[in-house]
Enzyme design. Structure first.
Site, PDB file in Angstrom:
ATOM      1  N   GLU A 113     -10.981   1.058  -3.626  1.00 33.14           N
ATOM      2  CA  GLU A 113     -11.319   0.774  -2.231  1.00 33.14           C
ATOM      3  C   GLU A 113     -11.939   2.017  -1.575  1.00 33.14           C
ATOM      4  O   GLU A 113     -11.400   3.120  -1.700  1.00 33.14           O
ATOM      5  CB  GLU A 113     -10.026   0.360  -1.497  1.00 33.14           C
ATOM      6  CG  GLU A 113     -10.212  -0.103  -0.065  1.00 33.14           C
ATOM      7  CD  GLU A 113      -8.885  -0.612   0.533  1.00 33.14           C
ATOM      8  OE1 GLU A 113      -7.966  -0.969  -0.225  1.00 33.14           O
ATOM      9  OE2 GLU A 113      -8.782  -0.633   1.768  1.00 33.14           O
ATOM     10  N   GLY A 130      -4.367  -4.380   5.964  1.00 35.19           N
ATOM     11  CA  GLY A 130      -3.362  -4.190   7.005  1.00 35.19           C
ATOM     12  C   GLY A 130      -3.550  -2.835   7.644  1.00 35.19           C
ATOM     13  O   GLY A 130      -4.265  -1.970   7.112  1.00 35.19           O
ATOM     14  N   ASP A 151     -13.784  -1.196   2.813  1.00 33.39           N
ATOM     15  CA  ASP A 151     -12.853  -1.322   3.937  1.00 33.39           C
ATOM     16  C   ASP A 151     -13.553  -0.768   5.184  1.00 33.39           C
ATOM     17  O   ASP A 151     -14.213  -1.521   5.935  1.00 33.39           O
ATOM     18  CB  ASP A 151     -11.556  -0.565   3.598  1.00 33.39           C
ATOM     19  CG  ASP A 151     -10.563  -0.445   4.747  1.00 33.39           C
ATOM     20  OD1 ASP A 151     -10.872  -0.900   5.855  1.00 33.39           O
ATOM     21  OD2 ASP A 151      -9.460   0.123   4.556  1.00 33.39           O
ATOM     22  N   LYS A 159      -2.739   5.135  -2.782  1.00 27.37           N
ATOM     23  CA  LYS A 159      -3.758   5.987  -2.178  1.00 27.37           C
ATOM     24  C   LYS A 159      -4.103   7.092  -3.160  1.00 27.37           C
ATOM     25  O   LYS A 159      -3.208   7.606  -3.861  1.00 27.37           O
ATOM     26  CB  LYS A 159      -3.228   6.595  -0.873  1.00 27.37           C
ATOM     27  CG  LYS A 159      -2.957   5.568   0.223  1.00 27.37           C
ATOM     28  CD  LYS A 159      -4.240   5.016   0.805  1.00 27.37           C
ATOM     29  CE  LYS A 159      -3.945   4.111   1.998  1.00 27.37           C
ATOM     30  NZ  LYS A 159      -5.176   3.497   2.541  1.00 27.37           N
ATOM     31  N   LYS A 173     -10.010  -6.767   7.410  1.00 28.78           N
ATOM     32  CA  LYS A 173      -8.963  -6.492   8.399  1.00 28.78           C
ATOM     33  C   LYS A 173      -9.413  -7.165   9.679  1.00 28.78           C
ATOM     34  O   LYS A 173     -10.460  -6.798  10.237  1.00 28.78           O
ATOM     35  CB  LYS A 173      -8.814  -4.986   8.625  1.00 28.78           C
ATOM     36  CG  LYS A 173      -8.219  -4.249   7.436  1.00 28.78           C
ATOM     37  CD  LYS A 173      -8.036  -2.765   7.727  1.00 28.78           C
ATOM     38  CE  LYS A 173      -7.459  -2.081   6.482  1.00 28.78           C
ATOM     39  NZ  LYS A 173      -7.506  -0.600   6.598  1.00 28.78           N
ATOM     40  N   SER A 227       0.867  -1.174   0.000  1.00 31.30           N
ATOM     41  CA  SER A 227       0.000   0.000   0.000  1.00 31.30           C
ATOM     42  C   SER A 227       0.906   1.226   0.000  1.00 31.30           C
ATOM     43  O   SER A 227       1.614   1.478   0.976  1.00 31.30           O
ATOM     44  CB  SER A 227      -0.890  -0.026   1.249  1.00 31.30           C
ATOM     45  OG  SER A 227      -1.622   1.170   1.354  1.00 31.30           O
ATOM     46  N   ASP A 240      -7.041   3.321  -3.366  1.00 29.07           N
ATOM     47  CA  ASP A 240      -7.773   3.411  -2.097  1.00 29.07           C
ATOM     48  C   ASP A 240      -7.984   4.889  -1.770  1.00 29.07           C
ATOM     49  O   ASP A 240      -7.019   5.642  -1.633  1.00 29.07           O
ATOM     50  CB  ASP A 240      -6.974   2.721  -0.976  1.00 29.07           C
ATOM     51  CG  ASP A 240      -7.732   2.652   0.348  1.00 29.07           C
ATOM     52  OD1 ASP A 240      -8.879   3.164   0.420  1.00 29.07           O
ATOM     53  OD2 ASP A 240      -7.182   2.090   1.318  1.00 29.07           O
TER      54      ASP A 240
HETATM   55  O1  OSB Z   1      -7.135   2.187   4.259  1.00 29.09           O
HETATM   56  O2  OSB Z   1      -6.197   0.298   4.141  1.00 29.09           O
HETATM   57  C1  OSB Z   1      -6.249   1.430   4.608  1.00 29.09           C
HETATM   58  C2  OSB Z   1      -3.215   1.979   6.860  1.00 29.09           C
HETATM   59  C3  OSB Z   1      -3.792   2.648   7.916  1.00 29.09           C
HETATM   60  C4  OSB Z   1      -5.126   2.963   7.867  1.00 29.09           C
HETATM   61  C5  OSB Z   1      -5.892   2.585   6.755  1.00 29.09           C
HETATM   62  C6  OSB Z   1      -5.332   1.886   5.714  1.00 29.09           C
HETATM   63  C7  OSB Z   1      -3.955   1.610   5.743  1.00 29.09           C
HETATM   64  C8  OSB Z   1      -3.229   0.983   4.650  1.00 29.09           C
HETATM   65  C9  OSB Z   1      -1.908   0.325   4.978  1.00 29.09           C
HETATM   66  O3  OSB Z   1      -3.574   1.066   3.495  1.00 29.09           O
HETATM   67  C10 OSB Z   1      -1.936  -1.142   4.795  1.00 29.09           C
HETATM   68  C11 OSB Z   1      -0.666  -1.772   5.336  1.00 29.09           C
HETATM   69  O4  OSB Z   1       0.350  -1.716   4.658  1.00 29.09           O
HETATM   70  O5  OSB Z   1      -0.673  -2.319   6.440  1.00 29.09           O
HETATM   71 MG    MG Z   2      -8.374   1.085   2.950  1.00 27.03          MG
END
Ligand code: OSB
Ligand code: MG
Length: 382
Positions: A227, A304, A252, A177, A276, A149, A202
């Site tokens: 996402e 994650g 999510d 993102k 998650k 990510s 995302d």
């Molecule tokens: O939206 O998936 C998300 C991290 C913190 C809060 C929200 C998100 C994320 C990530 C990181 O996208 C995912 C990872 O590498 O653990």
């Molecule tokens: Mg997300």
């Protein structure tokens, strides 16, 4: 509502057993580089850790809540309160996991707090039977596909550098993102250089239905999915948006329980679910959700929360369970941290897969000196 089959833990292993010692710690570990979403940029990982000791066995939980409520309402402090005041007092030695889950349901929401406790207990159960955690969950030994990510970047050039580096390390898919003003041109630039890369975006809820026409232009880029484009609690409007997009929507933030997943799927609000374990109340609900999704031809992957090695290992074990067929957000430890509190750190093999940590339980060891080094609070509760 479909009642999904519960994870089958042999009856004699279901009991929580005596917990001899309980500790809660908060660690703060700096990130290698800040991690930015459309809502917030974090420069370090702060995580509440739960340590349960039963005889010679130790189980760990890592709460995925941030110190702030910018991803979802729970925070480190709210989770600490719910865990100490409402969840830990329910841990009766004779109680079976299924009965505990029923008692947890009386405590509304607070899924991240619940996951922290349940995940630590499941490790104790695994350790007592000498099994790796994934076997208790019904998983099989397999290499886990990796995914990265990539947080919001300062420039398209910086984003391309990140993507190039991830591609060279053989990540199986890349998520970037996006937010207003950092979307179409940014995705177009990545696609131009990597026409075949498994790619997704995302938005962490940055758009509204009024942006449907704008988001539809993403259809040109053959993304695996988009996402959480709309509000964090808005399943219904995602169902309207999905009808206007070719690109699959993945939810999510909106999904906290199997009921949420069923509502989203029945409404046609998504074609893919990001599970998650921390957001849905733990590994057991995650496994049920994956089984439900498989029955409805809905894609599933493990998200994650840029976890330390404890949460990272939990996410890896979960992905050994049938149904987690899409690469998740599980990346190498080194992408986030120069130093972690566990051994061994996550590393990709030459084909970009992640090996499941070997041995009983979680398969990773917390290094006491590292824990001391990064702990900013420590409470012995029992
Ligand atoms: O939206 O998936 C998300 C991290 C913190 C809060 C929200 C998100 C994320 C990530 C990181 O996208 C995912 C990872 O590498 O653990
Ligand atoms: Mg997300």
């Amino acid at each position: 509502m479909t009642e999904e089959k519960a994870v089958e833990i042999p009856a004699e292993q279901q009991r929580i057993g005596t917990i001899d010692r309980i500790d809660l710690a908060v660690v703060r570990i700096p990130f290698v580089q800040p991690f930015g979403t459309s809502v917030q940029t974090w420069s370090c990982k702060e995580a509440l850790l739960l340590r349960l000791q039963s005889g010679s066995h130790v189980g760990w939980g890592e709460c995925v809540a941030d110190p702030d409520p910018y991803y979802l309402p729970e925070t480190t402090e709210s989770a600490r309160y719910i865990i100490t005041r409402f969840l830990l007092p329910l841990l009766d030695p004779g109680l079976e996991m299924g009965e505990l889950a029923r008692q947890f349901r009386r405590i509304r929401g607070n899924q991240m707090a619940k996951a922290t406790v349940e995940n630590a207990l499941l490790q104790l159960i695994a350790l007592r039977s000498g099994e790796p955690l994934y076997r208790i969950l019904g998983g099989t030994d397999r290499r886990i596909p990796s995914g990265l990510s990539i947080g919001l970047q300062e420039s398209i050039g910086a984003l391309l550098e990140e993507v190039r580096s991830a591609v060279s390390r053989k990540y199986h898919r890349i998520k970037m993102k996006i937010q207003h003003g950092k979307d179409l041109d940014w995705v177009r630039a990545v696609r131009a250089e990597f026409p075949e890369l498994p790619l997704m975006v995302d938005a962490n809820g940055d758009y509204s239905l009024a942006d449907a026409g704008h988001l539809r232009r993403l259809d040109d880029f053959r993304l695996m999915m988009i996402e959480q484009p709309l509000g964090y609690a808005d399943i219904y409007r995602h169902s309207i948006l999905q009808k206007q997009l070719e690109t699959a929507i993945c939810l999510d933030e909106s999904i906290h329980t199997l009921e949420d997943a069923a509502a989203a799927v029945d409404l046609g609000a998504c074609r893919i679910l990001n599970i998650k374990q921390g957001r849905v109340g733990g590994l057991l609900e995650s496994v049920r959700m994956a089984a439900f999704a498989a029955g409805r031809k809905i894609g599933v992957w493990s998200g994650g929360m840029d976890e330390t090695g404890i949460g990272r290992a939990l996410n890896i074990h979960l992905q050994a369970v049938p149904g987690f067929d899409l690469p998740g957000d599980t990346s190498e430890t080194a992408h986030y941290f120069r130093e972690d509190i566990i051994d061994q750190p996550v590393r990709l093999d030459p084909e970009g897969f992640i090996p499941i940590p070997p041995g009983p339980g979680l398969g990773v060891e917390v290094i006491p000196e590292r824990l001391m080094k990064y702990a900013i609070a420590w409470h012995r509760i029992r």
